[in-house]
Write a protein that holds these residues in place. Structure first.
Motif, PDB file in Angstrom:
ATOM      1  N   ASN A   1       0.836  -1.070  -0.063  1.00  0.00           N
ATOM      2  CA  ASN A   1      -0.010  -0.151   0.048  1.00  0.00           C
ATOM      3  C   ASN A   1       0.778   1.366  -0.048  1.00  0.00           C
ATOM      4  OD1 ASN A   1      -2.270  -1.721   0.013  1.00  0.00           O
ATOM      5  ND2 ASN A   1      -2.652  -1.457   2.291  1.00  0.00           N
TER       6      ASN A   1
ATOM      7  N   GLU B   1      -6.978  -2.553   1.786  1.00  0.00           N
ATOM      8  CA  GLU B   1      -6.676  -1.252   2.846  1.00  0.00           C
ATOM      9  C   GLU B   1      -6.235  -0.120   2.085  1.00  0.00           C
ATOM     10  OE1 GLU B   1      -6.017  -4.288   3.799  1.00  0.00           O
ATOM     11  OE2 GLU B   1      -6.910  -4.817   5.603  1.00  0.00           O
ATOM     12  N   GLY B   2      -5.379  -0.538   0.873  1.00  0.00           N
ATOM     13  CA  GLY B   2      -4.919   0.365  -0.030  1.00  0.00           C
ATOM     14  C   GLY B   2      -5.781   0.936  -1.242  1.00  0.00           C
TER      15      GLY B   2
ATOM     16  N   GLY C   1      -8.715   2.157  -1.201  1.00  0.00           N
ATOM     17  CA  GLY C   1      -9.714   3.571  -0.967  1.00  0.00           C
ATOM     18  C   GLY C   1      -9.536   3.768   0.544  1.00  0.00           C
ATOM     19  N   THR C   2     -10.135   4.571   1.049  1.00  0.00           N
ATOM     20  CA  THR C   2     -10.361   5.040   2.452  1.00  0.00           C
ATOM     21  C   THR C   2     -11.934   5.487   2.522  1.00  0.00           C
ATOM     22  OG1 THR C   2      -9.897   7.272   2.544  1.00  0.00           O
ATOM     23  CG2 THR C   2      -7.896   5.643   2.723  1.00  0.00           C
ATOM     24  N   PRO C   3     -12.242   5.423   3.904  1.00  0.00           N
ATOM     25  CA  PRO C   3     -13.250   6.050   4.051  1.00  0.00           C
ATOM     26  C   PRO C   3     -13.702   7.323   3.412  1.00  0.00           C
ATOM     27  CG  PRO C   3     -12.867   4.657   6.141  1.00  0.00           C
ATOM     28  CD  PRO C   3     -11.623   4.826   5.106  1.00  0.00           C
ATOM     29  N   GLU C   4     -12.590   8.186   3.666  1.00  0.00           N
ATOM     30  CA  GLU C   4     -12.764   9.495   3.308  1.00  0.00           C
ATOM     31  C   GLU C   4     -12.410   9.606   1.994  1.00  0.00           C
ATOM     32  OE1 GLU C   4     -10.304   8.230   5.596  1.00  0.00           O
ATOM     33  OE2 GLU C   4     -11.887   8.581   7.447  1.00  0.00           O
TER      34      GLU C   4
ATOM     35  N   PRO D   1     -13.091   7.104  -1.042  1.00  0.00           N
ATOM     36  CA  PRO D   1     -13.407   5.634  -1.362  1.00  0.00           C
ATOM     37  C   PRO D   1     -12.730   5.461  -2.945  1.00  0.00           C
ATOM     38  CG  PRO D   1     -15.273   6.536  -0.809  1.00  0.00           C
ATOM     39  CD  PRO D   1     -14.301   7.751  -0.707  1.00  0.00           C
TER      40      PRO D   1
ATOM     41  N   GLN E   1     -15.805   1.104  -4.795  1.00  0.00           N
ATOM     42  CA  GLN E   1     -16.357   1.160  -3.240  1.00  0.00           C
ATOM     43  C   GLN E   1     -17.587   1.891  -3.355  1.00  0.00           C
ATOM     44  OE1 GLN E   1     -12.618   2.138  -1.550  1.00  0.00           O
ATOM     45  NE2 GLN E   1     -12.496   0.180  -0.609  1.00  0.00           N
TER      46      GLN E   1
ATOM     47  N   SER F   1     -14.041  -7.865  -0.231  1.00  0.00           N
ATOM     48  CA  SER F   1     -12.912  -7.358  -0.450  1.00  0.00           C
ATOM     49  C   SER F   1     -11.928  -7.819  -1.371  1.00  0.00           C
ATOM     50  CB  SER F   1     -12.054  -7.325   0.981  1.00  0.00           C
ATOM     51  OG  SER F   1     -11.666  -8.753   1.228  1.00  0.00           O
TER      52      SER F   1
END
Ligand code: FES
Ligand code: FES
Length: 156
Positions: free
Chosen positions: A8, A75-76, A78-81, A83, A87, A103
């Protein structure tokens, strides 16, 4: 032994036997538990990650073979902030049911779109061989079409 790699986007050294499955190195050494164990024999795809941009089933990849390579896990992606577009589409199309396989499904879909930005149904079916016990296959296809801007992508 020490196996140098990148996960990541960050340099990582695994301190495991080189025949350890990549899945266990990710989950046990790095605690990246978004990548799941399903079958352990490269049959289900729950453990899918990217190695140098190609999707692999990490339960069946010895970590020693990824030395010097670039690994991306869920985990790499996208992120919740921030995506990944897939996602966002997965949420819009309510793809996840129990969620266990998702996933891996997302990693497979991301690899598909990197090679085929506007895939046909046949290309999606050929690429998306991950198993889903909740049978979310139709929604997965719709979500991929939504990101690609191809047919069948409209949210119902
Ligand atoms: S756990 Fe790797 S393919 Fe099933
Ligand atoms: S969402 Fe349950 S196994 Fe796929």
């Amino acid at each position: 032994m020490a196996i140098e790699t990148s996960v990541n986007g960050k340099p990582v050294t695994f301190h495991v036997d080189d025949d350890t499955p990549l899945l266990w190195a990710l989950r046990e050494e790095l605690r990246l538990t978004g990548t799941k164990f399903g079958c352990g024999i490269a049959a289900c795809g729950a453990c899918s990650v990217h190695v140098d941009g190609e999707v692999v089933r990490s339960c069946s990849v010895p970590v020693g073979t990824v030395a010097g390579k670039s690994i991306t896990t869920i985990e790499g992606l996208g992120t919740p902030e921030a995506p990944h577009a897939l996602q966002t589409a997965w949420i819009a199309h309510q793809v996840p049911q129990c969620g266990y396989c998702q996933s891996g499904q997302l990693m497979a879909a991301a690899a598909l779109l990197s090679h085929s930005p506007r895939p046909t149904d046949a290309q999606i079916d050929a690429a998306m061989t991950n198993i889903c016990r909740c049978a979310t296959y139709v929604r997965i296809r719709e979500a991929i079409h939504a990101v690609a801007g191809t047919s069948a992508g409209a949210v119902a």
